[in-house]
Design a protein around this motif. Structure first.
Motif, PDB file in Angstrom:
ATOM      1  N   GLU A   1      -3.044  -2.526  10.236  1.00 46.16           N
ATOM      2  CA  GLU A   1      -3.612  -3.164   9.047  1.00 46.16           C
ATOM      3  C   GLU A   1      -2.614  -4.103   8.373  1.00 46.16           C
ATOM      4  O   GLU A   1      -3.001  -5.127   7.801  1.00 46.16           O
ATOM      5  CB  GLU A   1      -4.082  -2.098   8.049  1.00 46.16           C
ATOM      6  N   THR A   2      -1.320  -3.775   8.440  1.00 50.32           N
ATOM      7  CA  THR A   2      -0.303  -4.640   7.857  1.00 50.32           C
ATOM      8  C   THR A   2      -0.208  -5.948   8.626  1.00 50.32           C
ATOM      9  O   THR A   2      -0.090  -7.036   8.034  1.00 50.32           O
ATOM     10  CB  THR A   2       1.061  -3.930   7.821  1.00 50.32           C
TER      11      THR A   2
ATOM     12  N   ASN B   1      -8.223  -4.796  -0.398  1.00 49.75           N
ATOM     13  CA  ASN B   1      -8.954  -4.169   0.715  1.00 49.75           C
ATOM     14  C   ASN B   1      -7.995  -3.450   1.655  1.00 49.75           C
ATOM     15  O   ASN B   1      -8.304  -2.356   2.168  1.00 49.75           O
ATOM     16  CB  ASN B   1      -9.744  -5.234   1.483  1.00 49.75           C
ATOM     17  N   TYR B   2      -6.853  -4.046   1.893  1.00 46.62           N
ATOM     18  CA  TYR B   2      -5.803  -3.424   2.730  1.00 46.62           C
ATOM     19  C   TYR B   2      -5.362  -2.097   2.142  1.00 46.62           C
ATOM     20  O   TYR B   2      -5.278  -1.080   2.855  1.00 46.62           O
ATOM     21  CB  TYR B   2      -4.647  -4.415   2.823  1.00 46.62           C
ATOM     22  N   ARG B   3      -5.115  -2.082   0.859  1.00 43.25           N
ATOM     23  CA  ARG B   3      -4.713  -0.844   0.206  1.00 43.25           C
ATOM     24  C   ARG B   3      -5.807   0.215   0.306  1.00 43.25           C
ATOM     25  O   ARG B   3      -5.535   1.380   0.622  1.00 43.25           O
ATOM     26  CB  ARG B   3      -4.384  -1.117  -1.263  1.00 43.25           C
TER      27      ARG B   3
ATOM     28  N   LYS C   1      -3.744 -12.764   7.450  1.00 45.34           N
ATOM     29  CA  LYS C   1      -4.693 -13.285   6.459  1.00 45.34           C
ATOM     30  C   LYS C   1      -3.986 -14.072   5.354  1.00 45.34           C
ATOM     31  O   LYS C   1      -4.406 -15.178   4.996  1.00 45.34           O
ATOM     32  CB  LYS C   1      -5.501 -12.142   5.849  1.00 45.34           C
TER      33      LYS C   1
ATOM     34  N   LYS D   1      -2.637  -7.338  10.278  1.00 40.98           N
ATOM     35  CA  LYS D   1      -3.843  -8.090   9.923  1.00 40.98           C
ATOM     36  C   LYS D   1      -3.664  -8.793   8.575  1.00 40.98           C
ATOM     37  O   LYS D   1      -4.013  -9.973   8.421  1.00 40.98           O
ATOM     38  CB  LYS D   1      -5.055  -7.154   9.847  1.00 40.98           C
ATOM     39  N   LEU D   2      -3.134  -8.053   7.596  1.00 41.00           N
ATOM     40  CA  LEU D   2      -2.959  -8.634   6.267  1.00 41.00           C
ATOM     41  C   LEU D   2      -1.969  -9.785   6.304  1.00 41.00           C
ATOM     42  O   LEU D   2      -2.181 -10.830   5.659  1.00 41.00           O
ATOM     43  CB  LEU D   2      -2.500  -7.565   5.279  1.00 41.00           C
TER      44      LEU D   2
ATOM     45  N   THR E   1      -6.069   1.604   4.012  1.00 34.42           N
ATOM     46  CA  THR E   1      -4.932   2.419   4.456  1.00 34.42           C
ATOM     47  C   THR E   1      -4.807   3.714   3.672  1.00 34.42           C
ATOM     48  O   THR E   1      -4.490   4.770   4.252  1.00 34.42           O
ATOM     49  CB  THR E   1      -3.634   1.605   4.358  1.00 34.42           C
TER      50      THR E   1
ATOM     51  N   ASN F   1       6.108  -6.129   4.573  1.00 30.80           N
ATOM     52  CA  ASN F   1       5.615  -6.172   3.200  1.00 30.80           C
ATOM     53  C   ASN F   1       6.348  -7.212   2.362  1.00 30.80           C
ATOM     54  O   ASN F   1       5.756  -7.854   1.486  1.00 30.80           O
ATOM     55  CB  ASN F   1       5.717  -4.787   2.559  1.00 30.80           C
TER      56      ASN F   1
ATOM     57  N   THR G   1       0.838  -1.184   0.000  1.00 31.87           N
ATOM     58  CA  THR G   1       0.000   0.000   0.000  1.00 31.87           C
ATOM     59  C   THR G   1       0.878   1.241   0.000  1.00 31.87           C
ATOM     60  O   THR G   1       2.106   1.156   0.139  1.00 31.87           O
ATOM     61  CB  THR G   1      -0.938   0.015   1.221  1.00 31.87           C
TER      62      THR G   1
ATOM     63  N   ILE H   1      -5.504  -8.101  -0.212  1.00 29.77           N
ATOM     64  CA  ILE H   1      -4.493  -7.069  -0.467  1.00 29.77           C
ATOM     65  C   ILE H   1      -5.154  -5.790  -0.983  1.00 29.77           C
ATOM     66  O   ILE H   1      -4.811  -4.680  -0.552  1.00 29.77           O
ATOM     67  CB  ILE H   1      -3.449  -7.602  -1.454  1.00 29.77           C
TER      68      ILE H   1
END
Length: 520
Positions: free
Chosen positions: A495-496, A448-450, A502, A498-499, A453, A428, A397, A446
């Protein structure tokens, strides 16, 4: 050869900003961890020594504070890459460029010549330092300039004095102008102002395709160059442009069609100084093609009637886009892996050969992406925003940080040289490596993460801009800006993490050694 650049003039951007953006990519077979830092005047060297070329340069005694994105491991030098200084000038350095044998023969690159033998012994030859290069550019230029144009002139003077050991492109911007500068051989250079209404795409290939020598040696409105460029070109027969007189057009003669030394005033530097090899066609022209395909989609990009193909040598250096361009457009094109074409390594439209024919922009060895945005409408202290991404752009992101600050968040600043999930760079890298084998299963998470953020980044900018605008005179603006940067970094970390969880779960469930009784 790494890196990809896009430049967006203020009338082509969504909000009137000048926007300079570049992926810094590690060389093939390497990965370079990066840090986002602020360099204070007290930390700036007064006598600079390059690690790679050993050149030594005395620097002015009045440096400004500036941001930079240096290597975490300094064994090969600083490699500051991208940042803002206190005068609200941005610099992105550098984009490695191609050249040709005629240029290198006329003005050889200035490489380090190691010592031969030992002092006092017969035949001893002392070391001869090389010139300056990407390792050095930001550190020896950005702290001392007060406009984009001044950046071109300072770097130009250094190139003429010390030379360079590599071909490079460098971008400078302020609130009004963007300048793109290209080195030519060991000591020569050209620079052109980006038209306000246009964008520029730059893969690793000398790019400027039209240059006005009369302007460069006259008013210098849109073009600048090294002091002897015209004479040097003429002496070495470097201009390949036909004049009207060459073509026998009526009413023309050499004096009308050429400059004082017989060099055509409007010429194509890409033809004269650059290259058109098969390597360019699989590595460079294809990246310009896919960027312009995204930003001018009404053109014909495929089939026998295409305006341009991935291997076209005449893809324009600059173009007017079909609409105003956003930060999200920058992230999209600098993450591209040829989505929607047969050339996507994650797609299913082409053959296995097509899927790996061209070099992606969003490649595994992206180190960092810095997007330098100067917003003329924002409060003065808030105008410079450095959007940052680390790692492979297909999986990461891009988030904003105010540039006129005295420190940066630890999550991006304190990158280690060893792998850990505790900083943004390595987190990352881990996400990309885990997600890549199961791209289709992970890409929604990915994306949704972008979205989350980047939206939060825009929100923090809006709220902090308003808070700064409402401050009483003399209030501490830096404290507000640094608090906003920490808000972005903290949400980014959350958020990173969390990703990472996932994609680790999704890819773990796809492991080839999986087995369950319910399978039978």
């Amino acid at each position: 050869m790494p890196c990809t650049t896009i430049l967006i003039g203020k009338k082509a951007s969504y909000d009137g900003s000048t926007i300079v953006a570049r992926n810094e990519d590690s060389g093939n077979g390497t990965f370079e961890s990066k840090r986002f830092v602020v360099v204070d005047p007290d930390s700036q060297p007064r006598h600079y020594t390059s690690v790679i070329s050993h050149v030594q340069i005395d620097l002015p005694d009045d440096p400004q504070r500036y941001t930079a994105v240096p290597n975490a491991n300094l064994s090969q030098g600083i490699w500051g890459e991208a940042g803002f200084n206190e005068s609200q000038v941005a610099m992105s350095a550098t984009e490695t460029l191609t050249t040709n044998e005629r240029v290198l023969g006329a003005d050889p690159l200035v490489a380090l010549r190691p010592a031969k033998g030992k002092p006092g012994e017969p035949g001893y030859e002392p070391e001869v330092a090389g010139g300056i290069g990407e390792e050095d550019f930001l550190t020896i230029v950005l702290p001392y300039i007060h406009s984009a144009r001044e950046g071109v002139l300072r770097l130009g003077e250094l190139l003429e004095t010390y030379g360079t050991y590599e071909m490079n492109g460098t971008a400078f911007s302020d609130a009004d102008e963007i300048w793109w500068m290209e080195t030519v051989g060991g000591h020569h250079w050209i620079a052109r102002r980006v038209p306000d209404e246009a964008y520029v795409t730059m893969p690793n290939q000398l790019g400027i395709d039209e240059f006005d020598l009369d302007d460069a040696f006259g008013k210098q409105k849109d073009c600048l160059c090294s002091a002897d460029l015209r004479e040097w070109m003429a002496a070495n027969y470097l201009d390949l442009t036909f004049s009207d007189a060459d073509l026998g057009l009526a009413g023309s003669d050499d004096e009308d069609a050429a400059g004082t030394d017989g060099v055509h005033v409007l010429f194509n530097p890409r033809e004269a100084f650059g290259s058109h090899t098969e390597r360019d066609h699989v590595y460079n022209t294809c990246r310009a093609w896919v960027m312009q395909r995204a930003l001018n989609p009404s053109d014909i990009w495929d089939g026998p009637d295409a305006d341009f193909m991935p291997d076209s040598d005449d893809i324009p250096w600059c173009r007017v886009p079909e609409r105003r361009l956003t930060i999200e457009d920058v992230k999209d094109v600098l993450s591209s892996h040829y989505e929607g074409t047969p050339y996507d390594p994650y797609g299913n439209l082409g053959t296995p050969e097509q899927a790996h024919r061209y070099r992606p922009i969003g490649i595994n060895r992206n180190s960092q992406l810095a997007v330098l945005q100067i917003r003329p409408y924002a409060p003065a202290a808030c105008r410079c925003v450095q959007w940052m991404a680390y790692g492979s752009n297909a999986f990461n992101t891009l988030v904003p940080f105010y540039g006129l600050v005295s420190d940066t968040p630890a999550y991006l600043r304190d990158t280690t040289d060893t792998v850990t999930s505790e900083n943004f760079y390595w987190a990352n890298r881990l996400i990309a490596a885990i997600a890549d084998p199961h791209f289709g299963d992970n890409i929604n998470a990915i994306d949704n993460y972008r979205e989350v953020t980047m939206a939060y980044g825009h929100q923090v900018l809006r709220e902090c801009d308003a808070a700064v605008a409402g401050l009483a005179e003399g209030a501490d603006v830096a404290e507000l800006l640094e608090a906003a940067n920490e808000r972005v970094a903290e949400r980014l970390r959350e958020e990173t993490d969390k990703l990472l969880g996932k994609v680790l779960y999704t890819s773990s469930m796809k492991m080839r050694n999986g087995f369950s009784l319910s399978d039978h």
